[in-house]
Design an enzyme around this catalytic site. Structure first.
Site, PDB file in Angstrom:
ATOM      1  N   ASP A 328       0.866  -1.171   0.000  1.00  0.00           N
ATOM      2  CA  ASP A 328       0.000   0.000   0.000  1.00  0.00           C
ATOM      3  C   ASP A 328       0.910   1.229   0.000  1.00  0.00           C
ATOM      4  O   ASP A 328       2.091   1.127   0.328  1.00  0.00           O
ATOM      5  CB  ASP A 328      -0.891  -0.028   1.246  1.00  0.00           C
ATOM      6  N   ASP A 593      -5.458  -7.393   5.539  1.00  0.00           N
ATOM      7  CA  ASP A 593      -4.239  -7.813   4.839  1.00  0.00           C
ATOM      8  C   ASP A 593      -3.840  -9.249   5.153  1.00  0.00           C
ATOM      9  O   ASP A 593      -2.917  -9.772   4.538  1.00  0.00           O
ATOM     10  CB  ASP A 593      -3.071  -6.880   5.203  1.00  0.00           C
ATOM     11  N   ASN A 657      37.689 -35.318  -1.245  1.00  0.00           N
ATOM     12  CA  ASN A 657      38.664 -35.999  -0.391  1.00  0.00           C
ATOM     13  C   ASN A 657      38.166 -37.382   0.037  1.00  0.00           C
ATOM     14  O   ASN A 657      38.897 -38.370  -0.006  1.00  0.00           O
ATOM     15  CB  ASN A 657      38.953 -35.159   0.853  1.00  0.00           C
ATOM     16  N   ASN A 682      37.761 -34.587   9.570  1.00  0.00           N
ATOM     17  CA  ASN A 682      36.422 -34.006   9.468  1.00  0.00           C
ATOM     18  C   ASN A 682      36.198 -32.931  10.522  1.00  0.00           C
ATOM     19  O   ASN A 682      35.644 -31.866  10.248  1.00  0.00           O
ATOM     20  CB  ASN A 682      35.386 -35.126   9.622  1.00  0.00           C
ATOM     21  N   ASP A 686      35.710 -28.734  10.050  1.00  0.00           N
ATOM     22  CA  ASP A 686      34.454 -28.145  10.520  1.00  0.00           C
ATOM     23  C   ASP A 686      34.651 -26.746  11.106  1.00  0.00           C
ATOM     24  O   ASP A 686      33.754 -25.901  11.022  1.00  0.00           O
ATOM     25  CB  ASP A 686      33.814 -29.026  11.599  1.00  0.00           C
TER      26      ASP A 686
END
Length: 840
Positions: A328, A593, A657, A682, A686
């Site tokens: 609006d 609305d 990998n 791993n 991370d």
């Protein structure tokens, strides 16, 4: 407090108040506190207890992690307690890392949501107080008005022209009229006109009502519990889910094949099993949920600094990817402060009487708060000491007018003010400049011409009318007939300073603005030109009503302004725009609305909106300003871009990998890395990924809306995964054939190269441009350098022996360093070619 009958709508008010242990003046603060402890907070879902514990447990719920823990436990009892302990420790540290980040994200979101809690007005100790809806208890007396949410199942004590939207419960399109009374206990839900129900909201009118049931005991609570309602899955959530399944499928196939082949080659079953599971941990994006939560929560915090509050994290992606914003004009494109330009009679001359009657109407109205009434009261003040208000019919969005009755000297005068055509519809006569009363038809053309002249100048024209209601001053909407039209009110709401620049910035971000307004097409055209929309294409509400859905679909993308739009047409416009292939943001703050907000991809409201709009919105602006929205869109796109960086990381270096390691295990006489070494690899990769949420984002990723594209991600994975594997096998060859590394040195060299290359490649793939021209975020850069340093030093520490590593000779370090440098340069060249060939 006695037991309350289930059919409370069949109980007289006095009897129900007695059973509830309350009065029409509400509860005392002390009594309300006791009831809150007894009945609990007024929620449809109970607050999650032990949230911290549940987040911690969630880090270890992955089936692969559980199987790995079981296998490690088996290893502990069979032969190698040291290795088993190391594996368990790495899994625990990895889980705690995810828990720490995700818990921080959850706490941050809780603080943000506390800013925009819905409130209600209740009578406590006989005085009205505003409290959070969650603190409402049975026996509370609530004061309701237009736009307010019903905070529980209630019985009406008193009301005035009360209309309630009950579509959420009954499916009825039109508001239901409500009034106090007693009904038979067997009355069906849609006909309980003396009761109000949680999950519905007031369209117009006022009421005081006593709360009978709260939370899950309400009708709405029963329905939502039975249906187990959950928010509709966003495109972002759907993309993440599909990506997770995609990687899981590849992981399971690879792991099962590797385990079977290793067993076939007569390698120890337990070692093969642990190796396969460790590979699965490396391949599986187990950090994906945590990374996404961290990224989205971090983005929500950044957006909050720009005065944009995110209620639902997954909506950030939709917010960033929207390419059409519907809004609006009032308060968003304009200042939101209405000014009264003039009060005119039917000849277009200034009229003291029109102004005075308009002031009477605005001064005594008590229903829906309107900036127009405030403008009239501020324009000029009159002495009303001789007038007394007797009755009122509040404004609503169907009649679009407001009537009050005042008395003076024994006369009962009704004054009506509202949208011009709606006021004229209630009139049969017109008062001229000379004070004569003439038939409306004789001056209709003159009224229409004056209306068009005002509209072409950008003024909104309201009508003022009156009539004597006779000896009975109590009125209903049926009394709005046979009135005398008195004149016009010309009001205006000037464009905001800087609005042209804000719209230009949105356009630069690939977001086109479409205005949806109830104003007539002449005003809409004038305002559009004032805010920089040259030669706008306008579609009016009446034209829209005559248009089929198919025709609207063909035309909707070319329309800039939808004028004279009825509330029920907003949702139809939004749906048509979505079907036309757009991602739609809708910004609304009014009673009507809610349906359009639900239909939009990105539902946006403001903190000052009515309750029903705030509840429907996923995103709330603390300022109703397009400039604030622009900042929010940019932050939303940055958040999405940073989430994709983790996905690219998981599908390139990590995947390459682990794939290489699986392949190498087939032709090597030993496992390329032990299970505990894979898990350490791993874990160390991370750490930099956790900092991706704070990374800077190139402007090219913010300039245009982007959407989740699983095809693009698959192509990215194949391209960079193959590149990563190629250099992995190069490393294998150099270690075995050139450096003639024994098993422990091979594993140490491969560990060092794998961790460092996987960490550094993030700095390459995080940007579409050359990595040396795009500065990464401080935390990402620092964490990456720390991991590189720790990896180089680790083989020389006492811990190395526990993991089966040994110090690397200097020659090994130089050779591995050379391979990493060549890999980074090759990745940069491949990236340049990839983005030339594949568009995103």
């Amino acid at each position: 407090m006695n037991e309350i009958p289930k059919a409370f709508w069949g109980v007289p008010v006095s009897e129900l108040l007695q059973k509830l242990g309350t009065t029409s003046q509400g509860l005392t603060t002390e009594d309300a506190g006791e009831r809150l402890r007894k009945f609990g907070a007024n929620r449809l879902k109970p607050q999650k207890r032990l949230r911290t514990l549940s987040i911690l447990v969630a880090q270890f719920k992955s089936p692969i992690i559980l199987i790995l823990l079981f296998a490690a436990g088996l290893s502990f009892f069979l032969r190698d307690p040291a290795d088993a302990f190391i594996i368990l420790a790495i899994v625990l540290v990895s889980g705690l890392l995810g828990f720490w980040q995700e818990r921080g994200a959850a706490n941050a979101m809780e603080k943000l949501l506390a800013i925009v809690q819905i409130k209600a007005v209740v009578l406590r100790d006989g005085n009205p107080q505003e409290i959070h809806i969650e603190e409402i208890v049975p026996g509370d007396v609530v004061a309701l008005s237009g736009g307010g949410s019903i905070p529980g199942d209630c019985l009406i004590l008193e009301s005035k022209d009360l209309f309630v939207n009950e579509a959420a419960l009954t499916g009825e399109t039109y508001p239901a009229e409500k009034a106090a009374g007693v009904l038979p206990p067997e009355t069906p839900l849609s006909q309980r006109t003396n009761a109000l129900f949680m999950g519905t909201h007031v369209m117009s009118g006022t009421a005081n009502a006593v709360v009978v049931r709260t939370g899950t005991e309400t009708e709405f609570g029963t329905v939502s519990e039975r249906l187990k309602l959950r928010p509709v899955e966003t495109e972002f959530e759907r993309g993440v889910r599909r990506f997770g399944y995609f990687l899981m499928e590849i992981t399971l196939m690879l792991v099962i094949a590797i385990f079977a082949i290793n067993v076939y080659l007569a390698r120890p079953i337990l070692d093969s099993f642990l190796f396969s599971l460790a590979l699965a941990v490396g391949l599986t994006p187990q950090l994906l949920p945590a990374i996404i939560s961290i990224n989205l929560a971090h983005g929500a915090k950044r957006m909050a600094r720009e005065k944009v509050i995110v209620k639902r994290l997954a909506s950030i992606e939709n917010f960033g990817s929207m390419n059409v914003l519907c809004s609006d004009k009032t308060g968003t494109l304009t200042e939101g402060v209405v000014h009264l330009k003039a009060a005119l009679d039917v000849h277009g001359n200034e009229s003291e009487k029109v102004l005075f009657y308009a002031y009477l109407n605005s001064f005594f109205e008590t229903g829906f708060a309107s900036p127009i009434d405030e403008a009239i009261r501020m324009h000029r003040q009159f002495d009303l000491s001789g007038y007394r208000k007797l009755d009122e019919v509040p404004y609503d969005f169907i009649r679009k007018r407001l009537s009050i009755v005042v008395s003076k000297g024994g006369a009962h005068l009704m004054v009506t003010k509202g949208a011009l055509q709606n006021v004229l519809d209630a009139c049969s006569s017109v008062e001229t400049q000379e004070g004569k009363i003439v038939d409306r038809a004789t001056v209709q053309k003159q009224i229409q011409k004056l209306f068009e002249d005002l509209s072409n100048k950008g003024y909104r024209a309201l009508g003022v009318a009156y009539r004597d209601v006779g000896p009975d001053p109590l009125i209903t909407r049926n009394h709005e007939a046979d009135m005398t039209f008195l004149g016009f009110l010309a009001v205006f709401d000037p464009p905001k300073p800087g609005i042209i620049e804000a719209i230009s910035r949105l356009k630069h971000l690939g977001v086109s603005l479409k205005i949806i307004t109830g104003d007539n097409h002449l005003i809409a055209a004038t305002i559009s030109q004032q805010i920089g929309l040259s030669d706008p294409q306008i579609l009016s509400g009446p034209e829209l009503r005559r248009m089929s859905d198919e025709a609207l679909l063909q035309k909707v993308n070319n329309v800039d302004v939808f004028a004279e739009v009825e509330p029920n047409q907003k949702e139809r416009i939004i749906i048509a725009l979505r079907k036309a292939g757009n991602v739609i943001g809708y910004m609304g703050d009014g009673i009507n609305d809610a349906s359009a907000l639900h239909a939009a991809d990105a539902s946006i409201s403001v903190d000052s909106a009515v309750d029903v709009a705030k509840e429907a919105a996923d995103i709330l602006l603390l300022e109703k300003d397009l400039g604030v929205l622009v900042q929010g869109v940019q932050e939303g796109r940055k958040t999405f871009a940073n989430t994709l960086k983790y996905v690219f990381m998981a599908t390139s270096a990590n995947f390459g990998n682990m794939f290489s390691m699986a392949g190498a295990s087939l032709f090597l006489s030993f496992l390329p890395l032990l299970p505990k070494q894979i898990l350490l690899t791993n874990l160390m990769t991370d750490f930099p990924e956790m900092a991706i949420a704070t990374d800077s984002v190139d402007s090219v990723m913010v300039e245009q809306p982007r959407r989740w594209n699983i095809t693009f991600i698959r192509q990215f994975m194949i391209t960079f995964g193959i590149l990563s594997s190629a250099f992995d096998f190069l490393t294998f060859g150099v270690l075995l054939l050139v450096l003639h590394a024994p098993t422990d040195l091979f594993r140490t060299g491969w560990f060092v190269e794998s961790v460092i290359s996987a960490s550094l490649i993030v700095l390459v793939i995080r940007s579409r441009g050359p990595f040396f021209k795009s500065m990464p975020g401080r935390y990402l850069l620092i964490s990456t350098l720390i991991i590189v340093g720790v990896t180089l030093v680790f083989p020389f520490t006492p811990l190395a022996g526990l993991f089966g590593f040994r110090p690397l000779p200097i020659l090994f370090l130089f050779v591995l360093g050379g391979i990493v440098v060549i890999y980074i340069l090759a990745a940069e060249m491949v990236k340049r070619l990839f983005y030339k060939r594949v568009k995103f």
